[in-house]
Design an enzyme around this catalytic site. Structure first.
Site, PDB file in Angstrom:
ATOM      1  N   CYS A  30       0.827  -1.214   0.000  1.00 35.19           N
ATOM      2  CA  CYS A  30       0.000   0.000   0.000  1.00 35.19           C
ATOM      3  C   CYS A  30       0.861   1.264   0.000  1.00 35.19           C
ATOM      4  CB  CYS A  30      -0.906  -0.046   1.232  1.00 35.19           C
ATOM      5  SG  CYS A  30      -1.753   1.484   1.623  1.00 35.19           S
ATOM      6  N   CYS A  33       0.090   3.775   2.760  1.00 34.05           N
ATOM      7  CA  CYS A  33       0.546   3.212   4.038  1.00 34.05           C
ATOM      8  C   CYS A  33       2.040   3.476   4.224  1.00 34.05           C
ATOM      9  CB  CYS A  33       0.302   1.705   4.092  1.00 34.05           C
ATOM     10  SG  CYS A  33      -1.425   1.218   3.996  1.00 34.05           S
TER      11      CYS A  33
END
Length: 127
Positions: A30, A33
């Site tokens: 991600c 993230c």
């Protein structure tokens, strides 16, 4: 305080602690993230009295599903075992610090009274 790894095994013990607990739900693949990770780590250093945990959603799929994590990163904020906030998406440091400040300011006795009143209201509506 550095961040700690949260798994299905230590989740309940972690969120039940007294004080503020922040959990970052993330995954290696991600992009947002990866950008939020250093922000979360940096802010954790500013609040050594709070618990900052990271939950790898890939390694903890059952926990993520149980908590209905649908997008990442997702941040969950608990205080004294009570879920106060759930934010999806990348937060800048200032927004994260503001969220922590709000959690610290809450009168948890009043929060618990409000929760009990809402639960009683739900029970009456269900009868």
């Amino acid at each position: 305080m550095a961040t700690v790894e949260i798994t299905g095994e230590n989740f309940q013990d972690t969120i039940s602690k007294d004080g503020v607990v922040l959990l970052d739900f993330w995954a290696e693949w991600c992009g947002p993230c990866k950008r939020f990770g250093p922000i979360f780590e940096e802010v954790s250093e500013q609040f050594p009295d709070h618990t900052f945990g990271k939950v790898d959603t890939e390694a903890n799929q059952e926990l993520s599903a149980a908590l209905q994590i649908q997008s990442i990163p997702t941040l969950m904020v608990f205080r004294d075992g009570v879920l106060l906030a759930r934010e999806a998406g990348l937060l800048p440091a200032a927004a994260l610090q503001e969220l922590i400040g709000k959690a610290e300011e809450l009168d948890m006795e009043e929060v618990r009274k409000q929760i009990e009143a809402a639960q009683a209201e739900q029970q009456q509506a269900g009868e």
